[in-house]
Design a protein around this motif. Structure first.
Motif, PDB file in Angstrom:
ATOM      1  N   THR A   1     -62.794 -12.808  45.121  1.00 25.24           N
ATOM      2  CA  THR A   1     -62.649 -12.924  46.700  1.00 25.24           C
ATOM      3  C   THR A   1     -63.750 -13.592  47.360  1.00 25.24           C
ATOM      4  O   THR A   1     -64.940 -13.999  46.743  1.00 25.24           O
ATOM      5  CB  THR A   1     -62.352 -11.446  47.395  1.00 25.24           C
TER       6      THR A   1
ATOM      7  N   HIS B   1     -52.973 -10.898  47.713  1.00 25.54           N
ATOM      8  CA  HIS B   1     -52.056 -10.245  48.672  1.00 25.54           C
ATOM      9  C   HIS B   1     -50.705  -9.298  48.287  1.00 25.54           C
ATOM     10  O   HIS B   1     -50.776  -8.424  48.258  1.00 25.54           O
ATOM     11  CB  HIS B   1     -51.702 -11.102  49.813  1.00 25.54           C
TER      12      HIS B   1
ATOM     13  N   LYS C   1     -52.172  -6.771  45.687  1.00 25.24           N
ATOM     14  CA  LYS C   1     -52.926  -5.630  46.414  1.00 25.24           C
ATOM     15  C   LYS C   1     -51.820  -4.746  47.335  1.00 25.24           C
ATOM     16  O   LYS C   1     -52.133  -3.569  47.379  1.00 25.24           O
ATOM     17  CB  LYS C   1     -53.871  -6.472  47.306  1.00 25.24           C
ATOM     18  N   LYS C   2     -50.742  -5.453  47.783  1.00 29.53           N
ATOM     19  CA  LYS C   2     -49.931  -4.784  48.553  1.00 29.53           C
ATOM     20  C   LYS C   2     -48.878  -3.981  47.929  1.00 29.53           C
ATOM     21  O   LYS C   2     -48.326  -2.744  47.968  1.00 29.53           O
ATOM     22  CB  LYS C   2     -49.000  -5.516  49.566  1.00 29.53           C
TER      23      LYS C   2
END
Length: 86
Positions: A9, A34, A37-38
Motif C-alpha cells: 500500500t 479494494h 479487502k471488501k
C-alpha cells in the motif's frame, strides 16, 4: 480464522514511482486490492513485513492471477510464501 492479504500500500506522501511499483505499474491492480479487502475480512501484510506470520491461518495474494504455467512467480512472493509456510 485470521487471514492475511499480501499487498503493498502507499500514502499520499509516497513518491509517484513507489506508488506505481506497489501496484506493479498496473493501476487496475487497485481494483483487486479494494475488491479483496471488501470481500474477505483480512489484514494487509506489506511485502516488507514478514513478522508475525504465525498469527495467521490463511493468506491471500493477487500476485498469481496473471502467471502462466511457464512463468516463474516473483522471488518476493516466493519468499513471503516460504515465511508463511514455515
Amino acid at each position: 480464522m485470521r487471514v492475511g492479504f499480501f499487498a503493498d500500500t502507499f500514502t499520499q506522501f509516497t513518491q509517484l514511482n513507489d506508488k506505481y511499483d506497489s501496484i506493479a505499474w498496473n493501476t487496475g491492480n487497485i481494483l483487486f486490492l479494494h475488491a479483496i479487502k471488501k470481500t474477505i475480512e483480512c489484514d494487509i501484510i506489506p511485502s516488507w513485513d514478514d513478522k508475525k506470520m504465525e498469527d495467521y491461518d490463511a493468506f491471500v495474494t493477487s500476485d498469481l492471477i496473471w502467471i502462466q504455467e511457464s512463468t516463474k512467480p516473483p522471488q518476493r512472493l516466493l519468499d513471503r510464501i516460504k515465511v508463511a509456510r514455515d
